[in-house]
Design a protein around this motif. Sequence first.
Motif, PDB file in Angstrom:
ATOM      1  N   ARG A 164      -5.716  28.643   9.377  1.00 41.00           N
ATOM      2  CA  ARG A 164      -6.401  29.803   8.907  1.00 41.00           C
ATOM      3  C   ARG A 164      -6.724  30.843   9.813  1.00 41.00           C
ATOM      4  NH1 ARG A 164      -5.664  28.759   3.918  1.00 41.00           N
ATOM      5  NH2 ARG A 164      -7.206  30.318   3.110  1.00 41.00           N
TER       6      ARG A 164
ATOM      7  N   GLU B 227      -4.896  33.389  10.587  1.00 41.74           N
ATOM      8  CA  GLU B 227      -4.515  34.719  10.386  1.00 41.74           C
ATOM      9  C   GLU B 227      -5.587  35.261   9.536  1.00 41.74           C
ATOM     10  OE1 GLU B 227      -0.359  36.749   8.095  1.00 41.74           O
ATOM     11  OE2 GLU B 227      -0.718  34.666   7.889  1.00 41.74           O
ATOM     12  N   GLU B 228      -6.317  34.424   8.588  1.00 38.97           N
ATOM     13  CA  GLU B 228      -7.530  34.962   7.709  1.00 38.97           C
ATOM     14  C   GLU B 228      -8.466  35.404   8.591  1.00 38.97           C
ATOM     15  OE1 GLU B 228      -5.842  32.500   7.197  1.00 38.97           O
ATOM     16  OE2 GLU B 228      -4.715  32.837   5.135  1.00 38.97           O
TER      17      GLU B 228
END
Length: 227
Positions: free
Chosen positions: A153, A155-156
């Motif tokens: 995760r 990228e988030e």
Amino acid sequence: MKRLFFSIISLILFFYVLYLEIPKEINHNPYYDISVLSENGSLNLVSAIVLDYRFYDTFFEILVFTITIIGISYFMKFFKPNKNEFSPPSVVLRVFAPVMFPITLLLGFYNTLTGHLYPGGGFNSGIILGTGVLSLALVKKYEDIEDIFEKSRIEEIKVLIPLFIIIYAVIGKMFFGEYFINFFPKMQPGSIFSGGSAVMLNSFIAFEVFGGSWTILYQFIKHRGLL
């Protein structure tokens, strides 16, 4: 001709405004009399500048970097993933990459935690961490890399880093009267927490740069051979 005329006029006005902003009495400017060790606590003067006295510049650099990474991720969605067969790496890479990966991670973490004491900091720590991931990506299949990237995760999470920094700025304004003020306690110069918020900000920057480089690496591996 009109464009040239307006360009010249704009440059003249720009330099005139710049001239007006230059302090005429430098000796009376309080910022030239600061004591870094007493006010900031960082042994690394560059760290004190980029994480305290000139953090507005640093924040907008982070913001531009974040927007660039978001743009790359969005743009690469218009390309179909590469379906080429995985080429087995050389013996040198298979031996070298697993050894270098933990070394670069340790160096990156150390560089982040001590960036305000010695040469280092968040930006180059993020690149070091990204280099470690690159060395590992050279010996793994795309499917394995995609699985790691999606589960992490990253990228988030990296998109939230500018938000965390803005919260830090707002807290400074609400309780101490100034945005981006280094309100953390200043410990004994030379200790890990002597730079106040330096460790926290270096960690934010390191993760942002690492996450951005990891995103670029993932996208290019996913679409290699198509650009």
